[in-house]
Design a protein around this motif. Structure first.
Motif, PDB file in Angstrom:
ATOM      1  N   MET A   1      45.125  43.460  40.086  1.00  0.00           N
ATOM      2  CA  MET A   1      44.021  42.688  39.608  1.00  0.00           C
ATOM      3  C   MET A   1      42.749  43.433  40.006  1.00  0.00           C
ATOM      4  O   MET A   1      42.664  43.993  41.081  1.00  0.00           O
ATOM      5  N   SER A   2      41.782  43.450  39.105  1.00  0.00           N
ATOM      6  CA  SER A   2      40.527  44.109  39.411  1.00  0.00           C
ATOM      7  C   SER A   2      39.357  43.259  38.936  1.00  0.00           C
ATOM      8  O   SER A   2      39.507  42.441  38.026  1.00  0.00           O
ATOM      9  N   LYS A   3      38.209  43.469  39.562  1.00  0.00           N
ATOM     10  CA  LYS A   3      37.016  42.731  39.189  1.00  0.00           C
ATOM     11  C   LYS A   3      36.653  43.121  37.763  1.00  0.00           C
ATOM     12  O   LYS A   3      36.639  44.295  37.410  1.00  0.00           O
ATOM     13  N   LYS A   4      36.394  42.128  36.939  1.00  0.00           N
ATOM     14  CA  LYS A   4      36.099  42.379  35.538  1.00  0.00           C
ATOM     15  C   LYS A   4      34.659  42.866  35.411  1.00  0.00           C
ATOM     16  O   LYS A   4      33.727  42.191  35.808  1.00  0.00           O
ATOM     17  N   LYS A   5      34.522  44.051  34.851  1.00  0.00           N
ATOM     18  CA  LYS A   5      33.215  44.663  34.654  1.00  0.00           C
ATOM     19  C   LYS A   5      32.943  44.795  33.166  1.00  0.00           C
ATOM     20  O   LYS A   5      33.846  44.627  32.342  1.00  0.00           O
TER      21      LYS A   5
ATOM     22  N   ASN B   1      46.874  33.635  30.674  1.00  0.00           N
ATOM     23  CA  ASN B   1      45.744  33.485  31.600  1.00  0.00           C
ATOM     24  C   ASN B   1      45.381  34.815  32.253  1.00  0.00           C
ATOM     25  O   ASN B   1      45.509  34.978  33.464  1.00  0.00           O
ATOM     26  N   PRO B   2      44.897  35.793  31.460  1.00  0.00           N
ATOM     27  CA  PRO B   2      44.640  37.127  32.005  1.00  0.00           C
ATOM     28  C   PRO B   2      43.455  37.212  32.969  1.00  0.00           C
ATOM     29  O   PRO B   2      43.376  38.165  33.740  1.00  0.00           O
ATOM     30  N   ASP B   3      42.563  36.249  32.939  1.00  0.00           N
ATOM     31  CA  ASP B   3      41.387  36.295  33.811  1.00  0.00           C
ATOM     32  C   ASP B   3      41.413  35.151  34.818  1.00  0.00           C
ATOM     33  O   ASP B   3      41.875  34.048  34.518  1.00  0.00           O
ATOM     34  N   ILE B   4      40.907  35.440  35.998  1.00  0.00           N
ATOM     35  CA  ILE B   4      40.845  34.446  37.076  1.00  0.00           C
ATOM     36  C   ILE B   4      39.401  34.379  37.554  1.00  0.00           C
ATOM     37  O   ILE B   4      38.783  35.412  37.825  1.00  0.00           O
ATOM     38  N   GLU B   5      38.868  33.163  37.641  1.00  0.00           N
ATOM     39  CA  GLU B   5      37.510  32.986  38.157  1.00  0.00           C
ATOM     40  C   GLU B   5      37.588  32.369  39.542  1.00  0.00           C
ATOM     41  O   GLU B   5      38.268  31.372  39.762  1.00  0.00           O
ATOM     42  N   THR B   6      36.883  32.989  40.482  1.00  0.00           N
ATOM     43  CA  THR B   6      36.863  32.488  41.853  1.00  0.00           C
ATOM     44  C   THR B   6      35.863  31.336  41.959  1.00  0.00           C
ATOM     45  O   THR B   6      35.057  31.112  41.054  1.00  0.00           O
ATOM     46  N   THR B   7      35.922  30.624  43.068  1.00  0.00           N
ATOM     47  CA  THR B   7      35.012  29.489  43.256  1.00  0.00           C
ATOM     48  C   THR B   7      33.552  29.919  43.306  1.00  0.00           C
ATOM     49  O   THR B   7      32.667  29.133  43.001  1.00  0.00           O
ATOM     50  N   ASP B   8      33.295  31.190  43.636  1.00  0.00           N
ATOM     51  CA  ASP B   8      31.912  31.666  43.657  1.00  0.00           C
ATOM     52  C   ASP B   8      31.506  32.350  42.352  1.00  0.00           C
ATOM     53  O   ASP B   8      30.479  33.003  42.271  1.00  0.00           O
ATOM     54  N   GLY B   9      32.335  32.195  41.299  1.00  0.00           N
ATOM     55  CA  GLY B   9      31.975  32.668  39.965  1.00  0.00           C
ATOM     56  C   GLY B   9      32.357  34.091  39.620  1.00  0.00           C
ATOM     57  O   GLY B   9      32.070  34.555  38.522  1.00  0.00           O
ATOM     58  N   LYS B  10      33.016  34.809  40.513  1.00  0.00           N
ATOM     59  CA  LYS B  10      33.460  36.169  40.203  1.00  0.00           C
ATOM     60  C   LYS B  10      34.680  36.089  39.304  1.00  0.00           C
ATOM     61  O   LYS B  10      35.532  35.221  39.472  1.00  0.00           O
ATOM     62  N   ILE B  11      34.743  37.005  38.344  1.00  0.00           N
ATOM     63  CA  ILE B  11      35.873  37.024  37.417  1.00  0.00           C
ATOM     64  C   ILE B  11      36.698  38.274  37.660  1.00  0.00           C
ATOM     65  O   ILE B  11      36.169  39.391  37.731  1.00  0.00           O
ATOM     66  N   TYR B  12      38.006  38.077  37.784  1.00  0.00           N
ATOM     67  CA  TYR B  12      38.967  39.161  37.958  1.00  0.00           C
ATOM     68  C   TYR B  12      39.921  39.127  36.778  1.00  0.00           C
ATOM     69  O   TYR B  12      40.228  38.063  36.247  1.00  0.00           O
ATOM     70  N   THR B  13      40.394  40.296  36.368  1.00  0.00           N
ATOM     71  CA  THR B  13      41.340  40.359  35.263  1.00  0.00           C
ATOM     72  C   THR B  13      42.649  40.981  35.744  1.00  0.00           C
ATOM     73  O   THR B  13      42.640  41.920  36.533  1.00  0.00           O
ATOM     74  N   LYS B  14      43.748  40.430  35.284  1.00  0.00           N
ATOM     75  CA  LYS B  14      45.073  40.925  35.667  1.00  0.00           C
ATOM     76  C   LYS B  14      45.361  42.218  34.912  1.00  0.00           C
ATOM     77  O   LYS B  14      45.008  42.364  33.744  1.00  0.00           O
ATOM     78  N   ARG B  15      46.001  43.151  35.575  1.00  0.00           N
ATOM     79  CA  ARG B  15      46.377  44.434  34.990  1.00  0.00           C
ATOM     80  C   ARG B  15      47.887  44.572  35.171  1.00  0.00           C
ATOM     81  O   ARG B  15      48.377  44.504  36.275  1.00  0.00           O
ATOM     82  N   ASN B  16      48.614  44.746  34.082  1.00  0.00           N
ATOM     83  CA  ASN B  16      50.050  44.949  34.213  1.00  0.00           C
ATOM     84  C   ASN B  16      50.394  46.425  33.993  1.00  0.00           C
ATOM     85  O   ASN B  16      49.554  47.200  33.531  1.00  0.00           O
ATOM     86  N   PRO B  17      51.603  46.856  34.340  1.00  0.00           N
ATOM     87  CA  PRO B  17      51.952  48.274  34.226  1.00  0.00           C
ATOM     88  C   PRO B  17      51.782  48.847  32.815  1.00  0.00           C
ATOM     89  O   PRO B  17      51.329  49.980  32.670  1.00  0.00           O
ATOM     90  N   ALA B  18      52.111  48.080  31.797  1.00  0.00           N
ATOM     91  CA  ALA B  18      51.977  48.590  30.426  1.00  0.00           C
ATOM     92  C   ALA B  18      50.515  48.878  30.085  1.00  0.00           C
ATOM     93  O   ALA B  18      50.197  49.907  29.481  1.00  0.00           O
ATOM     94  N   LEU B  19      49.631  47.995  30.471  1.00  0.00           N
ATOM     95  CA  LEU B  19      48.205  48.187  30.202  1.00  0.00           C
ATOM     96  C   LEU B  19      47.670  49.388  30.976  1.00  0.00           C
ATOM     97  O   LEU B  19      46.943  50.229  30.431  1.00  0.00           O
TER      98      LEU B  19
END
Length: 91
Positions: A1-5, A16-34
């Motif tokens: 998972m990496s911070k979405k830029k 659900n590829p993106d995760i938002e933290t309680t402080d509003g930061k968004i992270y996106t999941k990265r799988n091996p194929a991607l």
């Protein structure tokens, strides 16, 4: 998972590829194929090499195997360990 830029795409093949933290930061999941696709695109752009992941049942239709890959994958399912062809260029 990496911070979405800016410029980072969400993976459309993950639930659900993106995760938002309680402080509003968004992270996106990265799988091996991607990651494999992105590394291959980078190396090809740099003039190095190109590679990819394929399957007889790909989730991403762009990863559909070509005729050589289809034949090889079917043989691998039957237990073959290697598959190759030799192309001879006739003058």
């Amino acid at each position: 998972m990496s911070k979405k830029k800016k410029g980072v795409e969400s993976n459309p093949y993950l639930k659900n590829p993106d995760i938002e933290t309680t402080d509003g930061k968004i992270y996106t999941k990265r799988n091996p194929a991607l990651m494999t696709r992105e590394i291959s695109e980078y190396s090809e752009k740099e003039g190095l090499f190109k590679f990819r992941i394929t399957s007889l049942k790909p989730l991403n239709p762009n990863n559909k195997p070509d005729a050589f890959e289809t034949e090889a994958l079917k043989l691998f399912e039957k237990g073959e360990k290697r598959y190759s062809i030799m192309k001879i260029k006739m003058a």
